[in-house]
Each structure stands twice: as structure tokens, then as C-alpha cells.
Write a protein that holds these residues in place. Structure first.
Motif, PDB file in Angstrom:
ATOM      1  N   UNK A   1       0.827  -1.199   0.000  1.00 57.46           N
ATOM      2  CA  UNK A   1       0.000   0.000   0.000  1.00 57.46           C
ATOM      3  C   UNK A   1       0.874   1.267   0.000  1.00 57.46           C
ATOM      4  N   UNK A   2       1.878   1.276   0.883  1.00 56.24           N
ATOM      5  CA  UNK A   2       2.789   2.414   0.943  1.00 56.24           C
ATOM      6  C   UNK A   2       3.532   2.558  -0.383  1.00 56.24           C
TER       7      UNK A   2
ATOM      8  N   UNK B   1       1.162   4.147  -2.962  1.00 56.03           N
ATOM      9  CA  UNK B   1       0.933   5.584  -2.731  1.00 56.03           C
ATOM     10  C   UNK B   1       2.128   6.395  -3.226  1.00 56.03           C
ATOM     11  N   UNK B   2       3.330   5.950  -2.884  1.00 59.84           N
ATOM     12  CA  UNK B   2       4.515   6.727  -3.250  1.00 59.84           C
ATOM     13  C   UNK B   2       4.819   6.616  -4.741  1.00 59.84           C
TER      14      UNK B   2
ATOM     15  N   UNK C   1       2.544   6.411  -7.055  1.00 59.27           N
ATOM     16  CA  UNK C   1       1.615   7.340  -7.695  1.00 59.27           C
ATOM     17  C   UNK C   1       2.094   8.781  -7.483  1.00 59.27           C
ATOM     18  N   UNK C   2       2.559   9.055  -6.268  1.00 63.01           N
ATOM     19  CA  UNK C   2       3.005  10.416  -5.973  1.00 63.01           C
ATOM     20  C   UNK C   2       4.208  10.793  -6.842  1.00 63.01           C
TER      21      UNK C   2
END
Lengths: 437, 426
Positions: free
Chosen positions: A134-135, A138-139, A141-142
């Protein structure tokens, strides 16, 4: 002259620890930099790994818990950053806290910050050879969003386009955040492998700046980084600085955007490296040409002729690039270009005054003497020195700048070779444009 | 000159405040061990101050938008040339900025402090405007306005302010518009200068490496005496609610950018206003800041990314709770925030989260005391908002979970909310 403020101690294989005590900040900064070579193959995964490691650890696995920890440490500033240093990059873990004596509850903030840093480095969210999915997502995508966001601010975008044209796939020219097409291929497993590679190959520079007794935390770092802290470690050597050769013809390019102000960037190349004897003459040359509010570009092109809203020159000593960037009304681009070239020519002819030289010197000295005014600028100044193998205090640089002669500056100006002219062309001109004619 | 020393043992800091006979407030904060000195000469005058009268005048004067910023540009020019030349000769780094309610002139130096301070006092107190110089500046400022028009971050803010405010000039670019600056004349500049650049409306703050006695001598010798002026600013009639709930715009951006704002009603007294701002700052963080469960949820759902942030956007006569960043679903952020507000209203706040948020703000304020530039800026800001710096820090230290809970009940009315979004082209 003040002596070099600190010594580095070797505490592991290519791992050094330095401390620069400075009471005045009433805060401390601990920074651990992992220095690795820049390459097309690794730049994207390094950026992603740095992002993932900077926001969570196994001890504080969610953003919420990580942020809350920072809040409880009186707004500790902790995280990771990446910085390009010539042909290498540094992945820096930093944690800054206020002095222990200012804490309301008597906490040992320096010790807590050291533990937090080591947790980020040695307790990453990796299980069974993969980052927490999950982390990771998120990163990832960021990072993709950040790479795409480059076009949002046109000034920065124009500068980056110019550097891409000038440097191509040279390591120093690689974008710090990497490439979208490479990012897509990364997985939680490949990112964990990339981190392993970083730990195996990096040189490690640890610096403490500010208040607090570094001796109380040094044993933690010695223990963590002593011996073979990861199996199969073979740290990389510092690369030799080198000249990036110029192309045979001047490159020109243009992009159209629906904006009202055009951006004109002109890139020159010169044989300058961080340890070149011509570095300080080139710094003086750049300052006189376009580094201050009394510089030739600012006074003549912006103020006298009102051709640009901003117009300045910058030297990147690590790439040997002098970049002139300006914001121009679309119908003034040709006039602005001619005016900028005229100022560069004037420098090559030695057409500048002793007063120009004095002003440039004072301005550059003021900049260097301001380095030791914040723990963050102290850390980044000395880290760059260490990476480039130089040992000079800001005051040493001031002395060298003062010794630069008019002949040196003319020689520096004549080292400049025009390489690239880039225009971000603003096409959104409408009724308002006619209104102020 | 009336001289007071403020000391706070716990914060390990002290500063001197002088009230000069001209009405000027002088704040001196010498800092041991630093190399630079930083001086900030500011007037309590910004882009929102476009309708005013001096004590004794019958009518209010209304002036075109953008004069405060225009004055900032023009003051650098004197009859003998450019003020930057004065600083170039001392090696100081000089600059200026205009905000919604403040204009500041500053320099930072590592040598020749006396000459730089004299230069700062001289150029700010000696205006020189002619038709010709005023006209020339119009081209430069028009370029600046256009540059900001191209900035998505700037546009998305002003689109939101346009939804929230009907009459306040806060909704207009600080630099004005190309139309408004075309109306500016030397006479208008002198009118505003003579009103707002009165010493009684100004503060001089100096921090870092300098000798306070020497500074006071230089100030005394270079201050121009002017009859004290009392300024009355016309308040803008604003309804409590937002004018319209939403604005949309298209630009060259990679991802949609948004601002969600709640127009708040600024508290009456200076201390209450500052307390309100601290409480809102803590609340923003508790509701949807990076320590909140809501932030984590939105991040994991891919609705926000790390650009998301919150801000208390405030100044004389305006106060907005701002939430913004990049998102492909700004409406989902809006909905989540509204639900979170309702939930916390029902369930109350988490005390440890509260402590983390408050400690973070406290730590950040302490850091400013040990940074030359930040210290001078904080001293000037606190003085202009009507409270001393240590008093301001004390107000924060006194905020309780109950205060913040109360604030949530009163300050987040959805009728005062608006959303602005910049969409990518194509």
C-alpha cells in the motif's frame, strides 16, 4: 581565517561521522547521506525508494503514526531528500529537533531523533523482500504525479528543457525524479532490491550540526554502521570530475503553451568543475553578468529596456553550465535575445567597470558568509564539499574570490560556448496585449 | 525614546522595544554567534487597504487596486538612481515584498551594517515619483501580473477567494490588474505614501549580528519627523456566507489542483483573533492534516497525494480555512472533510493528537527565535498584529482541547464553503 570547523571520523567501511557544534541554533540536525552514482538505470528507483523511506518505518508504519511522532517531538523535521551532486546523487535522511532544554517535558530529543533516523534507515517497511504494497503504491503514484507536474510551473519547466537539451543522457543531466516509463516497471520487490543495492554500494556521510552532545548519539551510529552492516558491501569510489563536451552546433528548440508570458533560456557551457582553478573567476563573471540586482542583465535588459520581468544568469559548477533565464512578453523575444547576447559579448570584451567587480565580490561574499546561518545550509554546504573532495570554509571561498582579477574574469567569459537557445512560447495573447501598446 | 526590554528565560530569548517620538516602533533582537544582520522596515499597509481616511478627513478615499505593490517597486527609485546601488556598495542583499496587509523592505548583510541600515531608512523615507517613472513601471508590473496569471497555484487561490468574498480587495491579485494599474498616477502614489508610510504606522525590526546602541544612533539620525497620522480603514461589507460554491478553470497542469475554503468570521480583538488562528491551525491538522485518520484514508484511496495541505489564510479583515493540493476527485475530499467535521463534532477530539499538533506549532515558533531572518519577521509580524512575540507564543501554550472543540462548533458552516478547481487542458 577560521579553521575548518570539524573533523570526520571513519566509523565504518566508507562511513564517516562529523560534528559541527553550533550553539546559536538551539536546535540540532542529524543527517545521514547515502551517496551513489547517477545512472539512467537507477535514478528512478532511487527516487522512489527515497520517497517510501521518508514517510514511514516499521516502528511507525502509518503516515498518521509517523506524523504524530514528529509532532510530539515538538515539530521535528524528519524525512528524506535527494540531491544531485555532479555525477552522483545523495539520498539524505535528516532529522532536526529543538534543543533538549526547550522541551516542555524534559525529553531527550536528540536521542529520539537519532533513533528515528536509524529506524527509517534500518527498519524500513520491508517484509519477505518487498516493500509494504500500500505504501509502495501511494509513493509510486506520488512520484508519477511529481514527474508529470513539471509542466505546472513554466519557468522551472523551461530551465529543465534547456538542461535536457544541453546534457542529454549524461548522468549530471538526468532528472532527479527519474522517468515515467521506468517507474511503471517498478514493483515492491524490485524497489526493496534497489534499496539493498543502495546500502551495498553507497558511501555514507553522517553529519551532526547544532546543539546537543553528538558523543551521546555517536555510539548508536557506530553500532549501526560499523563493520559490514550489510552483507556483500562494496562501496563506490568518488568519480573524477570531467568536462561534458559541447555539441558542434548551437541547439535551438521551442515549445508552445497557452500562457501569456514566454520564457527564454540560453545555455552556455564552460570547462568548469567544483575544483577548477577558474571556478571563482567564473562565479565573478556570472555575478556581474546576471547574478545581482545591479548586474548587466538586470539593469540593462530588465530595468532600462523593460524587456523582461526577470532576467538573470546562474552558474552550475557541477555541470559546467551557465544558464540565462528570462520571462519575456512574446512579441519582445527577439529584442530580448539580442540584448542578452550584447551583454554576454560585453563581458567577453572586458566591457565592465571596477565598480561592477566590487559589487559582484561583495554580493558573493555576503552569500558565502550567510551559509553558516542555518543548520540545513551548513549541512548541505559541507556535504557537497565532502562529496567533491574539497576542504574549504565559506571564508576560504571569500578570500579566493577577492583575489580574482579583471583578466581572470575576461578569460572566464571567453570560456563560455553558446550551446542551446530554448523558447517556451506563450500563445495566450489576447485583447489585453493590444491594450497596453 | 521609550525603551523596554522583554525577556523570556524559558525561551532563552530577549529583545528591546523602543517607541520613537515620531511614532515608529523599533524592535531590536541581537543574536549571539550569528554572522548576518537582518533588518525589516515595514508598513502596516497592503493590497486590501484601498479605502481609507486620515483622522480629521470627512470622506473616505478609494484608490485603484495594486497601489501598495506599485509603491514597493517605485520606492527603490530615487532622484539619484536605484536604491539597489546603495546596497550593492555595502554588499547587502536587499529586497521587498507586499502582502495583503503589509509592505516590507529588507536587507541581510554580513558587513557594513551601518551603511546598509542608513540606506534602508533613506530610500523608504524619500519617495520620488514622476509621470515618466510611473509610466515606465507599468510595463514591468504588467509583466509580473501576467507571470502570476500563468501560475496555477496562484490562480486556484484567487478563484476561490472570488467565490468567498464579494467586496474585500483580498479577492484581487496583490499587484492589481492591468486595468487598475493603468489608472495609477504620481498623485495617487503620494496620497497613499503620505497616509500609510507615516512612522506611527510602521515597524522596524532588526535581528542577528549588530550592536543595538549603534543601530539606535543611526535610526535617530536618519528618521524623518512627520506629524503623526491616524488612519481609519473603511470596513468592507461582507455577507457571512460564500457567494458561490464553486469555480472551475482550465490550464496546462498535469493533475487537477484544488482549494477548498471556509470563509471564517475574524474575531474582534487582536488577542482573540490570534487565538482563533491557533485553534483553527490545530483543528485543520486534527481534521485532515497528516496526523489524522482522514488524511491516511484519502491517501490510501488515492484521492489525495503528498501535495495536500492545510492553511490558516488570514490578515486584516479576512480569515479562511484553506485545504488544497492535487486531486482527481476534489469533490471526494470535500465530502470526506464535511463528514469528518460532523464526526468530530459528535465524538470529540483525540487528546494525544491534540498534543502532537500543538507541540509541532510550538516547536516551529521556537525555531524562529534562533534564525535571524525568521526572528525579525516574527517580531515584526507579532507587533503589527498588536501583540508582542512572547505574548503570542504564550497564547498558543494556553490553548486547550476544550477551546478547539468549541471552535469546531462555531467556525465550520458549510454555507461559508467553496471549492475551486483547475482542470488539465484537453
Amino acid at each position: 581565517m577560521r579553521p575548518f570547523p570539524h573533523q570526520y571520523t571513519q566509523i565504518g567501511d566508507a562511513v564517516t561521522f562529523g560534528t559541527i557544534p553550533m550553539e546559536r541554533f538551539q536546535s540540532s540536525l542529524l543527517a545521514v547521506s547515502l551517496i551513489v552514482p547517477l545512472s539512467r538505470e537507477t535514478v528512478t528507483e532511487n527516487a522512489l525508494v527515497s520517497l517510501i523511506l521518508g514517510k514511514s518505518t516499521r516502528d511507525y508504519p502509518t503516515y498518521r503514526l509517523f506524523s504524530r511522532k514528529l509532532g510530539l517531538l515538538y515539530g521535528a523535521v524528519a524525512g528524506t531528500s535527494i540531491q544531485k551532486l555532479g555525477d552522483e546523487e545523495s539520498i539524505t535522511f535528516a532529522a532536526s529537533v529543538i534543543d533538549n532544554s526547550l522541551a516542555l517535558g524534559g525529553e531527550d530529543l536528540l536521542l529520539e531523533s537519532a533513533n528515528l533516523l536509524l529506524s527509517m534507515i534500518f527498519h524500513p517497511l520491508i517484509e519477505d523482500g518487498a516493500f509494504a504494497p500500500e505504501t509502495f503504491a501511494i509513493q509510486k503514484k506520488y512520484l508519477a504525479d511529481s514527474i508529470r507536474a513539471e509542466i505546472n510551473e513554466k519557468r522551472r519547466y523551461a530551465i529543465n528543457q534547456t538542461l535536457r537539451l544541453m546534457l542529454g543522457d549524461e548522468p549530471a543531466g538526468l532528472p532527479m525524479y527519474g522517468f515515467l516509463e521506468d517507474l511503471e516497471k517498478l514493483t515492491p520487490e524490485s524497489a526493496a532490491k534497489a534499496y539493498e543495492r543502495i546500502l551495498k554500494t553507497c558511501r555514507v556521510e553522517i553529519i551532526h550540526v547544532g546543539t546537543g552532545d553528538a558523543e551521546t548519539v555517536r555510539p548508536l551510529f557506530e553500532k549501526a554502521f560499523g563493520g559490514q552492516f550489510i552483507a556483500g558491501r562494496t562501496p563506490c569510489d568518488r568519480p573524477q570530475p570531467r568536462k561534458i563536451s559541447a555539441g558542434a552546433t548551437v541547439k535551438t528548440a521551442q515549445d508552445d503553451f497557452e500562457v501569456v508570458q514566454s520564457k527564454l533560456c540560453i545555455g552556455y557551457r564552460a570547462d568548469i568543475q567544483p575544483d577548477s582553478p577558474m571556478l571563482n573567476p567564473m562565479r565573478m563573471m556570472t555575478a556581474i553578468l546576471g547574478g545581482t540586482p545591479t548586474s548587466k542583465l538586470f539593469l540593462n535588459v530588465r530595468e532600462k529596456q523593460s524587456l523582461c520581468y526577470y532576467c538573470g544568469a546562474n552558474l552550475d559548477r557541477t555541470k559546467g553550465v551557465i544558464l540565462i533565464d528570462s520571462g519575456v512578453r512574446p512579441d519582445n523575444v527577439e529584442k530580448a535575445k539580442a540584448a542578452i547576447f550584447a551583454e554576454v559579448e560585453a563581458m567577453k570584451q572586458g566591457n565592465f567597470t571596477d565598480e561592477d567587480m566590487r559589487f559582484a565580490l561583495l554580493s558573493l561574499q555576503n552569500t558565502f558568509r550567510s551559509v553558516e546561518e542555518s543548520p540545513f545550509s551548513v549541512e548541505s554546504y559541507y556535504r557537497a564539499q565532502k562529496v567533491f573532495g574539497i576542504q574549504e570554509t565559506p571564508e576560504d571561498q571569500c578570500v579566493k574570490l577577492a583575489a580574482v582579477t579583471r583578466e581572470d574574469i575576461v578569460r572566464a567569459a571567453n570560456m563560455m560556448e553558446l550551446d542551446t537557445v530554448y523558447l517556451l512560447n506563450g500563445t495566450a495573447q489576447g485583447e489585453e496585449d493590444e491594450a497596453d501598446e | 525614546m521609550n525603551k523596554e526590554i522583554f525577556r523570556d528565560e524559558k525561551l532563552k530569548a530577549s529583545y528591546i522595544r523602543c517607541r520613537h517620538s515620531s511614532g515608529l516602533t523599533i524592535l531590536l533582537y541581537p543574536m549571539e554567534g550569528f554572522s548576518t544582520a537582518y533588518a525589516l522596515f515595514g508598513t502596516n499597509y497592503g493590497s486590501v487597504d484601498t479605502c481609507f481616511r486620515k483622522a480629521g478627513e470627512k470622506d473616505f478615499t478609494t484608490v485603484p487596486a495594486g497601489i501598495a505593490h506599485y509603491l514597493e517597486h517605485k520606492l527603490f527609485e530615487s532622484e539619484d538612481g536605484d536604491a539597489f546601488r546603495l546596497f550593492a556598495a555595502t554588499g547587502a542583499d536587499a529586497n521587498a515584498y507586499t502582502s495583503f496587509d503589509r509592505t516590507c523592505y529588507l536587507f541581510s548583510c554580513t558587513s557594513n551594517f551601518d551603511q546598509s541600515l542608513k540606506a534602508l531608512l533613506t530610500f523608504v523615507q524619500h519617495p520620488y515619483f514622476t509621470d515618466q517613472t510611473v509610466q515606465k513601471e507599468q510595463g514591468i508590473i504588467a509583466q509580473e501580473i501576467r507571470m502570476y496569471q500563468d501560475s496555477p497555484g496562484w490562480r486556484v487561490l484567487f478563484e476561490l477567494l472570488g467565490c468567498l468574498y464579494e467586496n474585500s480587495p483580498v479577492k484581487i491579485d496583490i499587484a492589481g490588474t492591468e486595468e487598475s494599474i493603468a489608472q495609477i498616477t504620481p498623485e495617487l502614489l503620494y496620497t497613499c505614501y503620505n497616509t500609510f508610510y507615516n512612522p506611527a504606522n510602521m515597524v522596524l525590526a532588526i535581528a542577528g549580528n549588530f550592536d543595538p546602541d549603534e543601530a539606535l544612533q543611526i535610526i535617530e539620525a536618519n528618521l524623518v519627523e512627520r506629524a503623526s497620522v491616524q488612519i481609519e480603514r473603511s470596513p468592507y461589507q461582507e455577507r457571512k456566507e460564500a457567494l458561490c460554491p464553486r469555480a472551475d478553470l482550465t490550464m496546462d497542469v498535469a493533475l487537477p489542483q484544488f482549494y477548498l475554503g471556509f470563509k471564517q468570521c475574524p474575531a474582534e480583538t487582536e488577542a482573540d483573533f490570534l487565538r482563533q488562528q491557533f485553534e483553527l491551525e490545530i483543528l485543520h491538522e486534527l481534521l485532515i492534516g497528516s496526523t489524522s485518520a482522514c488524511y491516511e484514508k484519502l491517501l490510501r484511496a488515492g484521492i489525495i497525494n503528498s501535495t495536500f495541505g492545510t492553511e490558516v489564510f488570514s490578515g486584516r479583515g479576512f480569515l479562511v480555512s484553506l485545504f488544497g493540493g492535487e486531486s482527481e476527485q476534489p469533490e471526494a475530499v470535500q465530502q470526506a472533510l464535511c463528514e469528518e467535521i460532523d464526526r468530530v463534532k459528535q465524538e470529540g477530539i483525540d487528546r494525544e493528537d491534540f498534543l502532537a499538533c500543538k507541540n509541532a506549532i510550538y516547536g516551529r515558533m521556537l525555531r524562529t527565535l534562533h534564525d535571524v531572518e525568521d526572528a525579525a519577521t516574527a517580531l515584526l509580524g507579532a507587533e503589527m498584529s498588536g501583540l508582542g512575540l512572547f505574548e503570542s507564543i504564550g497564547l498558543l501554550a494556553a490553548v486547550t482541547p476544550e477551546d478547539v472543540t468549541r471552535r469546531l462548533q462555531t467556525d465550520f458552516d458549510t454555507a461559508c464553503m467553496a471549492l475551486s478547481v483547475i482542470h488539465p487542458r484537453g
